[in-house]
Design an enzyme around this catalytic site. Structure first.
Site, mmCIF file in Angstrom:
data_model
loop_
_atom_site.group_PDB
_atom_site.id
_atom_site.type_symbol
_atom_site.label_atom_id
_atom_site.label_comp_id
_atom_site.label_asym_id
_atom_site.label_seq_id
_atom_site.Cartn_x
_atom_site.Cartn_y
_atom_site.Cartn_z
ATOM 1 N N SER A 71 0.826 -1.203 0.000
ATOM 2 C CA SER A 71 0.000 0.000 0.000
ATOM 3 C C SER A 71 0.862 1.254 0.000
ATOM 4 O O SER A 71 1.456 1.582 -0.992
ATOM 5 C CB SER A 71 -1.020 0.024 1.135
ATOM 6 O OG SER A 71 -1.962 1.047 0.879
ATOM 7 N N HIS A 84 4.357 14.094 6.382
ATOM 8 C CA HIS A 84 4.262 15.539 6.191
ATOM 9 C C HIS A 84 4.885 16.174 7.427
ATOM 10 O O HIS A 84 4.538 15.785 8.548
ATOM 11 C CB HIS A 84 2.808 15.995 6.041
ATOM 12 C CG HIS A 84 2.065 15.218 4.995
ATOM 13 N ND1 HIS A 84 2.184 15.478 3.647
ATOM 14 C CD2 HIS A 84 1.230 14.167 5.103
ATOM 15 C CE1 HIS A 84 1.428 14.615 2.974
ATOM 16 N NE2 HIS A 84 0.848 13.809 3.841
ATOM 17 N N CYS A 96 -1.833 -3.788 3.274
ATOM 18 C CA CYS A 96 -2.821 -4.860 3.130
ATOM 19 C C CYS A 96 -2.125 -6.212 3.249
ATOM 20 O O CYS A 96 -2.715 -7.243 3.021
ATOM 21 C CB CYS A 96 -3.575 -4.740 1.806
ATOM 22 S SG CYS A 96 -2.517 -4.704 0.368
#
EC number: 4.1.1.50
Length: 112
Positions: free
Chosen positions: A62, A67, A82
């Site tokens: 995934s 940030h 996943c």
């Protein structure tokens, strides 16, 4: 049916020198992805002016995104797989070791 695990985290009180520059953030993120045994497909990072970084690592399982807001000592993390859910937990613990936040909060979502 659970298809994956997703950790969303906010790290507070992170030292500016760890999160202001793209090359430092990239090095930390890439090391965590490797040590957590996630399968990197590619990555993109953006250095903001005067400081702050956004990065996204596409993994076969995934993604991992980051940030940073050095002026606030803030890191936002998003780790989703996943695949083997223990790898998400391992990656999160590694990020905590690397960034050494004064405090943090996180949410664990089982997806599916």
């Amino acid at each position: 049916m659970i298809v994956g695990r997703h950790i969303i985290a906010e790290l507070y009180g992170v030292k500016e020198e760890l999160i202001a520059k793209e090359e430092v953030v990239r090095s930390i993120v890439e090391e965590v992805v490797d040590k957590a045994e996630l399968t990197k497909v590619g990555s993109v990072y953006k250095q903001f002016n005067p400081h702050g970084v956004t990065g996204i690592v596409l993994i076969a399982e995934s993604h991992v995104s980051i940030h940073t807001w050095p002026e606030y000592g803030l890191v936002n993390l998003d780790i989703f797989t996943c695949g083997d859910t223990s790898k998400v937990e391992k990656a999160f613990k590694l990020f905590l070791e690397k960034f050494k936040p004064e405090s943090y909060r996180h949410y664990v979502l089982d997806r599916g």
